[in-house]
Design a protein around this motif. Structure first.
Motif, PDB file in Angstrom:
ATOM      1  N   LEU A 299       0.840  -1.194   0.000  1.00  0.00           N
ATOM      2  CA  LEU A 299       0.000   0.000   0.000  1.00  0.00           C
ATOM      3  C   LEU A 299       0.877   1.247   0.000  1.00  0.00           C
ATOM      4  O   LEU A 299       1.853   1.328   0.748  1.00  0.00           O
ATOM      5  N   LEU A 307      -7.125   5.981   3.714  1.00  0.00           N
ATOM      6  CA  LEU A 307      -7.664   5.058   4.714  1.00  0.00           C
ATOM      7  C   LEU A 307      -7.749   5.721   6.091  1.00  0.00           C
ATOM      8  O   LEU A 307      -8.711   5.509   6.835  1.00  0.00           O
ATOM      9  N   SER A 352      -8.867 -12.113   7.565  1.00  0.00           N
ATOM     10  CA  SER A 352      -7.827 -11.661   6.635  1.00  0.00           C
ATOM     11  C   SER A 352      -6.505 -12.395   6.847  1.00  0.00           C
ATOM     12  O   SER A 352      -5.702 -12.514   5.913  1.00  0.00           O
ATOM     13  N   THR A 396      -0.215  -0.322  -6.583  1.00  0.00           N
ATOM     14  CA  THR A 396      -0.085   0.810  -5.669  1.00  0.00           C
ATOM     15  C   THR A 396       1.259   1.504  -5.795  1.00  0.00           C
ATOM     16  O   THR A 396       1.488   2.517  -5.170  1.00  0.00           O
ATOM     17  N   LEU A 422      -4.112  -8.439  -2.884  1.00  0.00           N
ATOM     18  CA  LEU A 422      -4.426  -7.442  -1.865  1.00  0.00           C
ATOM     19  C   LEU A 422      -5.688  -7.796  -1.076  1.00  0.00           C
ATOM     20  O   LEU A 422      -6.208  -6.955  -0.343  1.00  0.00           O
ATOM     21  N   ILE A 423      -6.171  -9.032  -1.234  1.00  0.00           N
ATOM     22  CA  ILE A 423      -7.406  -9.428  -0.546  1.00  0.00           C
ATOM     23  C   ILE A 423      -7.220  -9.371   0.966  1.00  0.00           C
ATOM     24  O   ILE A 423      -8.045  -8.826   1.700  1.00  0.00           O
ATOM     25  N   SER A 426      -6.759  -5.794   2.294  1.00  0.00           N
ATOM     26  CA  SER A 426      -8.021  -5.057   2.112  1.00  0.00           C
ATOM     27  C   SER A 426      -9.025  -5.425   3.191  1.00  0.00           C
ATOM     28  O   SER A 426      -9.687  -4.551   3.768  1.00  0.00           O
ATOM     29  N   ALA A 430     -10.473  -2.949   6.076  1.00  0.00           N
ATOM     30  CA  ALA A 430     -11.934  -2.798   6.102  1.00  0.00           C
ATOM     31  C   ALA A 430     -12.464  -3.060   7.507  1.00  0.00           C
ATOM     32  O   ALA A 430     -13.325  -2.324   8.021  1.00  0.00           O
TER      33      ALA A 430
END
Length: 543
Positions: A299, A307, A352, A396, A422-423, A426, A430
């Motif tokens: 990132l 963010l 995650s 990114t 990037l799952i 992310s 989130a």
């Protein structure tokens, strides 16, 4: 001004020490240790002195310390080369020690200001109107969130387009002006609220212990009754000090420290306060640790700034949710609902850890990095040479990282790793961003519980100990990261963090269950808008 300084001091220390985090780490350790040890003593000082004197003294000391620090830093930036040659560099080391010491004094004064204004003055100004107190708490937190966004932006732009020295001068000048404005505003509030001049006499130690050790069975707390107050209120006058020996004076801070923690433990809202403190034992926030991990996952700085902005917005949403939930469901149930909401969002963070792109590797010891540094004398990583430009493989714009190593551009393309999905990162952010709604709503709930249920003569010392507890758990979370700093272990840190948050909310659930009993899950009922004047003066119901 305070927010500007908190953001800038770490940057200044990194800049001074050759882009090393050593001075920043020392500063963080000193600040956390000081509040941990002196929180109860600061709170006791707040309790024993008049409100205006405490507010004015802490405000002047805080701003004067920041101004002095800024001046010293400007001198160091201007004459660093000369200072390095004087007395073999010892003079420069003395300057570093002075900066950290004075900055720590500024933080302690800031702690005293927060206790007296946000935990005492605001309760007196609100009177016995619980809804007004809740609205004022939420408004202060919204202002705090906005300054957390605007202050770093302002200082960052000045340092980027100017220089660190200009940044120091700007912060010093700003604090000088803001000190005068804040001093004037405090005086006006004090003049317009006559009750601020009245303060309950300090309860004798024997009476205080009897008050704290009351059996919970003596009085079953019920939500919606008046704030706990002490009726014997007189104009504050310093009590005549008795002659005490030198030994007693030396032992007094230690006795105050012990009595403060004992009083905190015996508070009816002890479990709620502990629940809040446990939320500090987490890496799931926008601090330097999570930011550093985000960089290793690809990132960019611009994405992270967006963010952080989204996090501030959800934090403000949490303050709005708090006022609405408290009105509809009552204060204690608001904390319970907020806790459930936060935990539900943090489930995304736990998921995650096991998603594609997560660096979690259980075959790598969490202590591999630190053991290599300490016992195997592994050399520290060096900066890549200019000709070895890293290949950009992320959308990114971050260099490819594999277990902390940069893949050179001249390597075989077939041997280059595939872009990391990037799952995982992310989902992590989130969950962190969404959880801010429940986090800030829960924080405001516990804050108001402490305001409403701690007797006036103990308000400072109890909130001082609460700050110490918060810093203790925050310190433990930094130690946890120091012990397991490699990216492969970050997933374990996430799971540990979620576990501590869950334990904190379990403590709060226990407090809510003891307070409301079987009514905890009854259809939500709002707090009464007015407090009955027929309540007996001796009513010290805890909720």
């Amino acid at each position: 001004g305070d927010r500007m300084w908190h953001f800038a001091v770490s940057v200044f220390l990194v800049e001074l020490y050759g882009n090393s985090l050593l001075l920043t780490a020392v500063y963080g350790l000193v600040v956390a240790g000081s509040v941990l040890l002196l929180g109860a003593i600061i709170g006791d000082w707040v309790d024993k002195n008049s409100r205006l004197k405490v507010a004015q003294t802490s405000l002047v000391v805080q701003n004067a310390s920041v101004i002095l620090c800024g001046i010293i830093l400007m001198i160091v930036f201007l004459f660093k080369t000369q200072l390095l040659t004087l007395y073999h560099g010892w003079l420069l080391t003395v300057c570093y020690i002075l900066v950290i010491t004075i900055a720590n004094i500024a933080n302690l004064a800031s702690t005293a200001t927060a206790i007296t204004i946000q935990r005492d003055w605001i309760v007196v100004v609100a009177g016995e109107d619980r809804s007004k107190l809740a609205d004022m708490n939420a408004t202060i937190r919204r202002i705090d969130q906005l300054t957390n966004i605007l202050a770093p932006m302002a200082v960052g732009q000045i340092m980027t387009f100017g220089s660190p020295m200009i940044g120091c001068g700007f912060i010093s000048g700003w604090n000088l002006m803001s000190m005068c404005v804040e001093y004037l505003l405090l005086w006006k509030v004090y003049q317009k609220t006559p009750s601020l001049a009245l303060k309950s006499a300090k309860v004798e130690e024997s009476e205080l212990k009897q008050l704290n050790v009351k059996k919970e069975s003596d009085m079953k707390p019920a939500e919606g009754v008046q704030l706990i107050v002490e009726k014997d209120v007189t104009g504050f006058e310093p009590q005549q000090e008795k002659e005490v020996g030198c030994g007693a004076r030396i032992a007094e801070p230690f006795i105050t420290f012990r009595d403060g923690w004992v009083a905190y433990y015996n508070q009816p809202v002890f479990l709620a306060g502990m629940g809040l403190a446990f939320l500090y034992m987490t890496v799931l926030g926008f601090d330097c640790i999570t930011t550093g991990y985000a960089y290793t996952q690809g990132l960019s700085g611009s994405v992270l700034s967006l963010l952080m902005g989204a996090s501030a917005v959800t934090g403000i949403m949490g303050t709005v949710a708090f006022t609405w939930l408290r009105r509809k469901c009552g204060l204690i149930r608001t904390g319970l609902i907020s806790g459930v909401a936060q935990l539900a969002c943090l489930v995304l963070c736990a998921i995650s850890v096991f998603m594609p792109g997560s660096p979690l590797d259980l075959t790598v010891s969490p202590f591999a990095d630190i053991s290599a540094r300490l016992f195997e004398s592994e050399p520290l990583p060096t900066i890549a040479s200019p000709e070895d430009k890293p290949e950009m493989v992320f959308a990114t714009g971050m260099p490819s990282l594999l277990n902390g190593s940069i893949i050179p551009a001249n390597s075989d393309p077939e041997m280059s790793p595939e872009p990391v999905p990037l799952i995982s990162v992310s989902l992590l952010f989130a969950g962190v961003i969404a959880a801010r709604v429940g986090l800030w709503s829960f924080d405001l709930t516990v804050t108001q519980l402490l305001q409403e249920n701690v007797v006036e003569s103990e308000r400072g010392i109890i909130n001082g100990v609460q700050n110490s507890m918060n810093y203790l758990l925050d310190l433990l979370h930094f130690i946890m990261v120091i012990l397991a700093p490699n990216p492969e272990a970050f997933g374990l840190l996430v799971l540990i963090s979620v576990s501590f948050v869950a334990m904190g909310h379990i403590m709060y659930f226990r407090f809510a269950q003891k307070s409301l009993g079987k009514q905890l899950f009854v259809c939500c009922t709002p707090d009464p808008k007015t407090v009955s004047d027929s309540s007996p003066p001796g009513n010290t119901s805890t909720v």
